[in-house]
Design a protein around this motif. Structure first.
Motif, short mmCIF file in Angstrom:
data_model
loop_
_atom_site.label_atom_id
_atom_site.label_comp_id
_atom_site.label_asym_id
_atom_site.label_seq_id
_atom_site.Cartn_x
_atom_site.Cartn_y
_atom_site.Cartn_z
N LEU A 64 -3.31 -2.51 8.93
CA LEU A 64 -3.28 -2.55 7.47
C LEU A 64 -3.78 -1.23 6.88
O LEU A 64 -3.19 -0.71 5.93
CB LEU A 64 -4.16 -3.71 6.97
N ARG A 65 -4.83 -0.71 7.45
CA ARG A 65 -5.37 0.57 6.97
C ARG A 65 -4.31 1.67 7.08
O ARG A 65 -4.13 2.48 6.18
CB ARG A 65 -6.61 0.95 7.78
N GLN A 66 -3.60 1.69 8.22
CA GLN A 66 -2.57 2.70 8.43
C GLN A 66 -1.42 2.54 7.44
O GLN A 66 -0.93 3.54 6.87
CB GLN A 66 -2.04 2.60 9.87
N ILE A 98 -3.16 5.52 -14.01
CA ILE A 98 -4.07 5.33 -12.87
C ILE A 98 -4.48 6.68 -12.29
O ILE A 98 -5.68 6.97 -12.10
CB ILE A 98 -3.42 4.47 -11.78
N GLY A 99 -3.50 7.52 -12.00
CA GLY A 99 -3.79 8.82 -11.39
C GLY A 99 -3.91 8.71 -9.88
O GLY A 99 -4.39 7.70 -9.34
N GLY A 100 -3.47 9.76 -9.20
CA GLY A 100 -3.45 9.75 -7.74
C GLY A 100 -4.82 9.58 -7.10
O GLY A 100 -4.99 8.83 -6.14
N GLU A 101 -5.83 10.27 -7.62
CA GLU A 101 -7.17 10.18 -7.04
C GLU A 101 -7.75 8.77 -7.17
O GLU A 101 -8.34 8.24 -6.22
CB GLU A 101 -8.09 11.19 -7.73
N ASN A 102 -7.55 8.18 -8.34
CA ASN A 102 -8.06 6.81 -8.54
C ASN A 102 -7.28 5.80 -7.71
O ASN A 102 -7.85 4.79 -7.27
CB ASN A 102 -7.99 6.43 -10.01
N PHE A 103 -6.00 6.06 -7.47
CA PHE A 103 -5.21 5.13 -6.66
C PHE A 103 -5.72 5.09 -5.22
O PHE A 103 -5.68 4.04 -4.57
CB PHE A 103 -3.73 5.52 -6.70
N GLU A 104 -6.22 6.19 -4.74
CA GLU A 104 -6.83 6.21 -3.41
C GLU A 104 -8.08 5.33 -3.38
O GLU A 104 -8.36 4.65 -2.39
CB GLU A 104 -7.17 7.64 -2.99
N LYS A 105 -8.83 5.33 -4.47
CA LYS A 105 -10.01 4.47 -4.57
C LYS A 105 -9.61 3.00 -4.60
O LYS A 105 -10.30 2.14 -4.04
CB LYS A 105 -10.82 4.83 -5.82
N VAL A 106 -8.48 2.73 -5.26
CA VAL A 106 -7.98 1.35 -5.31
C VAL A 106 -7.62 0.87 -3.91
O VAL A 106 -7.95 -0.26 -3.50
CB VAL A 106 -6.77 1.24 -6.25
N LYS A 107 -6.94 1.69 -3.13
CA LYS A 107 -6.54 1.30 -1.77
C LYS A 107 -7.77 1.09 -0.88
O LYS A 107 -7.78 0.17 -0.05
CB LYS A 107 -5.62 2.37 -1.18
N GLU A 108 -8.78 1.92 -1.06
CA GLU A 108 -10.01 1.74 -0.29
C GLU A 108 -10.70 0.43 -0.67
O GLU A 108 -11.26 -0.27 0.18
CB GLU A 108 -10.95 2.92 -0.52
N TRP A 109 -10.64 0.09 -1.95
CA TRP A 109 -11.22 -1.17 -2.42
C TRP A 109 -10.48 -2.37 -1.82
O TRP A 109 -11.11 -3.36 -1.42
CB TRP A 109 -11.15 -1.21 -3.95
N VAL A 110 -9.16 -2.28 -1.72
CA VAL A 110 -8.37 -3.34 -1.09
C VAL A 110 -8.84 -3.57 0.35
O VAL A 110 -9.04 -4.71 0.79
CB VAL A 110 -6.87 -3.01 -1.13
#
Length: 466
Positions: free
Chosen positions: A288-290, A225-237
């Motif tokens: 949730l965001r926090q 996944i990679g750290g940068e993409n994982f941030e995109k996943v959390k934003e998508w959630v």
């Protein structure tokens, strides 16, 4: 000689059958004197909408040019009073703007709006003579329930039985609820052929239904996944959850991240199949965001099947898994091949056996057959399966995913409980009292031919009522 007797016998049977048919017909049918709604060079005759006005030139009633149509005559039926009285033609005007103002389709400064019509019904007295050529034009009496609202369209569907009990079912009154569009259907009830109304049928709830939604996100935390993409996943959630309004308390969310599984350890003790946010733990979107900002990528393998088993435990711990007013949704996101793929069909089936509706989101190199196995178990179907080429494209599926969840999980999903399966149905759109009265038209052609020859009219309809 024998053939002559047979022919005579057949003829007598035919005559007897014809006589029997006529006797049965006379016993069961009441002949309503035929009438016609006829077009003539001088205009429409006999039955007219109340909106019609006399023409200034020839005094023939017609619809003014500036008046929008009421759809007068959209639906018709006959009603004869049970004890004496005449026969009425009941017709609908579902596009009547305001039945309280039957002489005009305009409401003062307001202009006509076809989506805001209240609708109406009309009772028109049928002439008692078959061949009456009248110079007068019959206006119809308005029959409309009280408490109608713009958009009801009364007169679209209605029924009256021989006792005069009346029912008319207008359009549903849609409401935008938090997670869906609710369409409560209903009917107006009346008597005396629509001349008296008792109100709306009982047990109609116009409030938004209380349907809870529990959503658990199961996120692949593998090294690919990679750290940068994982941030995109959390934003998508966050983008998905924002569309389901968890602040009201009816909808709840949980997040599980998974990667590695240690043999011999219980699911609750696995450090890399972890409940990051327990279902219902966070009740406000900003909280949730926090919480999500504190979740970091695990960077390990991809034990998807074991993560699915863990999800069932979280739903059970939430206390609402067996609540018939709550639907459970699992959204799994992954980008590769499962390490424990041999167990995947069994784990996915296990999850679905609890009535949990599963969605599979694949990114980049995710295996389509695995996604299909997770979503429905059918490796030939893409139902509830989403695939994107890059993590940056996840935002493109948010709206479709929301619509899919509302349509299937909240409106049409068959779970272990059927108690809510009709809560979103548009009931009351059509009405009937059964087949007590049948319209026969076997005299139509003869009567029409005579009327055309005698009066030079174009016949539209003529009936015998049974």
């Amino acid at each position: 000689m024998a053939s002559l007797k047979i022919s005579s016998f057949i003829s007598s049977v035919a005559v007897s059958s014809a006589v029997l048919f006529i006797i049965v017909l006379l016993q069961n049918c009441k002949v309503v004197h035929s009438f016609n709604v006829a077009t003539h060079e001088s205009g429409l005759r006999f039955f007219l909408s109340s909106v019609a006005r006399p023409n200034e030139i020839n005094k023939i009633p017609s619809l003014p040019e500036d008046e929008p149509p009421t759809f007068f005559g959209y639906n018709i039926l006959f009603h004869r009073a049970r004890f004496g009285g005449g026969v009425n033609l009941i017709t609908g005007s579902p596009k009547r703007m305001n039945p309280a103002n039957p002489r005009s389709q305009h409401l003062g400064p307001e202009r006509y709006n076809s989506s805001k019509t209240q609708g109406s019904m009309n009772a028109c007295v049928i002439p008692r003579s078959v061949f009456v050529r009248e110079d007068s034009h019959r206006m119809c009496q308005e029959l409309h329930p009280e408490n109608t609202e713009p958009g009801d369209g009364v007169g679209l569907s209605f029924a009256i039985n021989r006792q005069g009990h009346t029912v008319t079912c207008p359009y549903p009154r849609p409401k935008d609820c938090d997670t869906s569009r609710y369409n409560p259907g209903f009917c107006f009830l009346g008597s005396r052929g629509g001349k008296r109304w008792s109100g709306i049928q009982q047990n109609v709830n116009f409030d938004c239904p209380v349907n809870g939604l529990d959503i658990v996100f199961v996120l692949d935390g593998s090294q690919s996944i990679g750290g940068e993409n994982f941030e995109k996943v959390k934003e998508w959630v966050l983008q998905v959850i924002e569309r389901f309004n968890i602040d009201t308390g009816a909808n709840r969310v949980g997040v599980i991240q998974y990667s590695h599984f240690y043999e011999g350890w219980g699911l609750d003790d696995q450090p890399f199949i972890k409940t990051e946010i327990a279902l219902g733990e966070v009740r406000k979107f900003e909280q949730l965001r926090q919480h999500l900002t504190e979740v970091s990528l695990q960077n390990y393998t991809t034990y998807t099947a074991h993560a699915l088993n863990k999800t069932v435990m979280d739903f059970e711990d939430s206390g609402r898994l067996f609540d018939p007013s709550t639907k459970q949704v699992l959204i799994l996101l992954t980008d590769g091949i499962s390490t424990d793929k041999e167990y995947l069909p069994y784990s996915a089936k296990y999850v679905r056996s609890f009535g949990i509706q599963t969605y599979a989101v694949g990114v980049a190199d995710a295996v389509q057959s695995e996604l299909r196995t997770i979503a429905t178990g059918n490796v030939m179907s893409n139902e509830r399966v989403y695939q994107v080429g890059d993590f940056s494209d996840l935002a493109d599926i948010v709206e479709r995913l929301q619509g899919d969840i509302i349509e299937n999980a909240l409106e049409g999903f068959h779970s272990r409980s059927d108690s809510n399966k009709l809560s979103m149905a548009q009931s009351g759109f059509s009405s009937t009292y059964g087949k007590r009265m049948v319209i026969y038209q076997f005299l139509t052609y003869i009567c029409d031919w005579i009327c055309v020859k005698m009066f030079d009219h174009q016949i539209i309809s003529r009936y015998v009522l049974c």
